[in-house]
Design a protein around this motif. Structure first.
Motif, PDB file in Angstrom:
ATOM      1  N   THR A 175       5.852   5.046  -0.361  1.00  7.73           N
ATOM      2  CA  THR A 175       4.477   5.224  -0.837  1.00  7.73           C
ATOM      3  C   THR A 175       3.532   4.258  -0.139  1.00  7.73           C
ATOM      4  O   THR A 175       2.421   4.630   0.250  1.00  7.73           O
ATOM      5  N   VAL A 176       3.939   3.026   0.044  1.00 10.88           N
ATOM      6  CA  VAL A 176       3.108   2.025   0.709  1.00 10.88           C
ATOM      7  C   VAL A 176       2.870   2.420   2.159  1.00 10.88           C
ATOM      8  O   VAL A 176       1.746   2.368   2.669  1.00 10.88           O
ATOM      9  N   VAL A 177       3.891   2.854   2.845  1.00 17.75           N
ATOM     10  CA  VAL A 177       3.748   3.252   4.248  1.00 17.75           C
ATOM     11  C   VAL A 177       2.839   4.481   4.366  1.00 17.75           C
ATOM     12  O   VAL A 177       1.974   4.548   5.245  1.00 17.75           O
ATOM     13  N   LYS A 178       2.998   5.441   3.458  1.00 21.84           N
ATOM     14  CA  LYS A 178       2.171   6.652   3.487  1.00 21.84           C
ATOM     15  C   LYS A 178       0.698   6.298   3.263  1.00 21.84           C
ATOM     16  O   LYS A 178      -0.191   6.829   3.925  1.00 21.84           O
ATOM     17  N   ASN A 179       0.414   5.400   2.346  1.00 20.06           N
ATOM     18  CA  ASN A 179      -0.971   5.003   2.065  1.00 20.06           C
ATOM     19  C   ASN A 179      -1.584   4.187   3.199  1.00 20.06           C
ATOM     20  O   ASN A 179      -2.792   4.242   3.417  1.00 20.06           O
ATOM     21  N   LYS A 227      -6.203   7.944   5.780  1.00 16.44           N
ATOM     22  CA  LYS A 227      -7.551   7.384   5.720  1.00 16.44           C
ATOM     23  C   LYS A 227      -7.910   7.135   4.251  1.00 16.44           C
ATOM     24  O   LYS A 227      -7.299   7.732   3.353  1.00 16.44           O
ATOM     25  N   PRO A 228      -8.875   6.278   3.962  1.00 21.70           N
ATOM     26  CA  PRO A 228      -9.190   5.923   2.566  1.00 21.70           C
ATOM     27  C   PRO A 228      -9.633   7.138   1.750  1.00 21.70           C
ATOM     28  O   PRO A 228     -10.247   8.067   2.272  1.00 21.70           O
TER      29      PRO A 228
END
Length: 142
Positions: free
Chosen positions: A6-10, A14-15
């Motif tokens: 999840t961290v890598v995907k976020n 883009k924001p």
């Protein structure tokens, strides 16, 4: 370790938010934004004041003033929908941020009362009396 994907995907996306004052999106259809009045069309009837659920509008017919507290306005559009002269509209933009609380005051000229109706009712009264007198004579003849 379950949160690593999840961290890598976020980090790679883009924001999800916009940098608001600098990036403004288009408003949605039928967006009710900032209230606008055309004071020249206003007859100061006070219908907008009576229909406003947040009581942010006040109308003084004798002084010819129309006041609105934009911070209390909930942008429901009831005032616009119930205005008999359609002098109230709503722009499709957000109100800009303010540093201090203000009250919006518009000065106009209230319409003068119509005197023709009073004169027409005075003229109608003698005609009604003339119409009644011949009928009274007809009943006496029988």
């Amino acid at each position: 370790m379950l949160f690593t994907p999840t961290v890598v995907k976020n980090l790679l996306k883009k924001p999800a938010t916009r940098n608001y004052p600098f990036v403004v999106r288009e408003p949605f259809p039928n967006f009710r934004g900032e209230l606008v009045i055309d004071i020249e069309k206003c007859i100061f009837c006070g219908m907008c004041e009576r229909k406003c659920p947040s009581q942010c509008i006040s109308v003084d017919k004798t002084a010819g003033t129309w006041q609105c507290d934009p911070h209390a306005c909930i942008s429901c559009g009831y005032c616009r929908d119930n205005c008999p002269t359609k002098c109230l509209t709503m722009k499709d933009v957000h109100r800009k941020p303010m540093t201090e609380k203000i009250t919006w005051i518009e000065q106009g000229t209230p319409p003068k009362p119509k005197k023709k109706k009073a004169a027409a009712s005075v003229e109608a009264a003698p005609k009604a009396e003339k119409a009644e007198k011949p009928e009274a004579k007809k009943t006496e003849d029988k």
